[in-house]
Design a protein around this motif. Structure first.
Motif, short mmCIF file in Angstrom:
data_model
loop_
_atom_site.label_atom_id
_atom_site.label_comp_id
_atom_site.label_asym_id
_atom_site.label_seq_id
_atom_site.Cartn_x
_atom_site.Cartn_y
_atom_site.Cartn_z
N ASN A 173 -11.17 1.16 -4.56
CA ASN A 173 -11.45 0.10 -5.54
C ASN A 173 -10.20 -0.31 -6.31
OD1 ASN A 173 -14.23 -0.21 -5.00
ND2 ASN A 173 -14.67 1.61 -6.21
N LYS A 174 -9.02 -0.12 -5.69
CA LYS A 174 -7.76 -0.43 -6.37
C LYS A 174 -6.84 -1.34 -5.56
CE LYS A 174 -7.70 3.69 -9.11
NZ LYS A 174 -8.01 5.05 -8.86
N ALA A 175 -7.06 -1.45 -4.25
CA ALA A 175 -6.22 -2.29 -3.41
C ALA A 175 -7.08 -3.07 -2.43
CB ALA A 175 -5.20 -1.44 -2.66
N PHE A 176 -6.83 -4.36 -2.35
CA PHE A 176 -7.55 -5.24 -1.44
C PHE A 176 -6.61 -5.63 -0.30
CE2 PHE A 176 -8.99 -9.49 -0.11
CZ PHE A 176 -10.31 -9.18 0.24
N CYS A 177 -6.98 -5.29 0.92
CA CYS A 177 -6.13 -5.51 2.09
C CYS A 177 -6.80 -6.50 3.03
CB CYS A 177 -5.91 -4.20 2.83
SG CYS A 177 -5.30 -2.86 1.80
N LEU A 197 -7.15 -9.96 -13.07
CA LEU A 197 -8.53 -10.36 -13.30
C LEU A 197 -9.49 -9.43 -12.54
CD1 LEU A 197 -10.51 -12.39 -14.56
CD2 LEU A 197 -10.30 -13.72 -12.47
N LEU A 198 -9.19 -9.19 -11.27
CA LEU A 198 -10.02 -8.29 -10.46
C LEU A 198 -9.55 -6.84 -10.53
CD1 LEU A 198 -10.43 -10.56 -7.31
CD2 LEU A 198 -12.06 -10.20 -9.16
N ASP A 199 -8.39 -6.61 -11.15
CA ASP A 199 -7.82 -5.27 -11.29
C ASP A 199 -7.57 -4.64 -9.91
OD1 ASP A 199 -6.80 -3.22 -12.87
OD2 ASP A 199 -8.68 -2.11 -12.82
N LEU A 200 -6.92 -5.43 -9.02
CA LEU A 200 -6.63 -4.98 -7.66
C LEU A 200 -5.20 -5.32 -7.27
CD1 LEU A 200 -9.78 -6.31 -5.77
CD2 LEU A 200 -9.25 -3.92 -6.20
N ILE A 201 -4.60 -4.43 -6.51
CA ILE A 201 -3.34 -4.73 -5.84
C ILE A 201 -3.72 -5.44 -4.55
CG2 ILE A 201 -1.31 -3.74 -4.73
CD1 ILE A 201 -1.73 -1.33 -6.65
N LYS A 202 -3.00 -6.48 -4.19
CA LYS A 202 -3.36 -7.25 -3.00
C LYS A 202 -2.27 -7.14 -1.94
CE LYS A 202 -6.65 -10.34 -4.88
NZ LYS A 202 -7.31 -11.59 -4.64
N LEU A 203 -2.72 -6.93 -0.70
CA LEU A 203 -1.84 -6.88 0.45
C LEU A 203 -2.40 -7.84 1.50
CD1 LEU A 203 -1.73 -3.81 -0.79
CD2 LEU A 203 -0.40 -3.43 1.26
N ASP A 204 -1.50 -8.48 2.25
CA ASP A 204 -1.97 -9.34 3.34
C ASP A 204 -1.24 -8.96 4.63
OD1 ASP A 204 0.56 -10.46 3.02
OD2 ASP A 204 -0.14 -12.52 2.89
N GLN A 205 -1.67 -9.54 5.73
CA GLN A 205 -1.13 -9.29 7.07
C GLN A 205 -1.15 -7.79 7.38
OE1 GLN A 205 2.50 -11.42 8.02
NE2 GLN A 205 2.18 -12.76 6.27
N CYS A 206 -2.22 -7.13 7.03
CA CYS A 206 -2.31 -5.68 7.15
C CYS A 206 -2.67 -5.22 8.56
CB CYS A 206 -3.37 -5.15 6.18
SG CYS A 206 -2.96 -5.39 4.46
N THR A 207 -2.25 -4.00 8.84
CA THR A 207 -2.65 -3.29 10.06
C THR A 207 -2.97 -1.85 9.67
OG1 THR A 207 -0.35 -2.75 10.56
CG2 THR A 207 -1.27 -4.68 11.67
N VAL A 208 -3.91 -1.26 10.39
CA VAL A 208 -4.26 0.14 10.13
C VAL A 208 -3.24 1.01 10.84
CG1 VAL A 208 -6.01 1.93 10.45
CG2 VAL A 208 -6.70 -0.40 9.88
#
Length: 128
Positions: A82-86, A114-125
């Motif tokens: 609940n802290k990072a949105f990927c 506002l959402l209290d999240l770190i955001k990452l894009d173009q992610c891979t597992v």
């Protein structure tokens, strides 16, 4: 007089060439880049909460690997602790489930206060 026009035309063509190449340059392929850091989600989250300017200087627009527990899972995105949105470009290639520990590589695009999240894009597992 003709010489001035010829020099002006050449200058415009050269300038146009460089402007076109700057505007239409290739996009970064984050999946092929080496990460600058590998961090636990709680560590990077606390840094963003304490000092956003330092955190952005260190991580913003850089490729990083974060590790945490999946708290929410959708088709092309997930939330860690609940802290990072990927967000992912495609659907997941590996089977993931909620409460599973994973490492995700992506480009840090900032902190959403506002959402209290770190955001990452173009992610891979990285590790399922």
């Amino acid at each position: 007089m003709k010489r001035k026009w010829l020099i002006l035309l050449i200058a415009i063509l050269v300038g146009s060439y460089f402007a076109y190449n700057y505007i239409y340059q290739d996009h970064r392929d984050i999946s092929e880049e080496d990460p600058i850091a590998s961090v636990e989600i709680r560590d990077i989250y606390s840094l963003f909460k304490m000092d956003i300017a330092t955190a952005e200087e260190k991580y913003l627009d850089k490729t990083i690997v974060i590790t945490g527990k999946v708290s929410e899972l959708n088709t092309t995105d997930l939330t860690l602790d609940n802290k990072a949105f990927c967000t992912f470009n495609n659907a997941f290639k590996t089977q993931l489930s909620v409460d599973q520990n994973v490492s995700v590589k992506g480009r840090c695009i900032g902190y959403d206060d506002l959402l209290d999240l770190i955001k990452l894009d173009q992610c891979t597992v990285v590790t399922p």
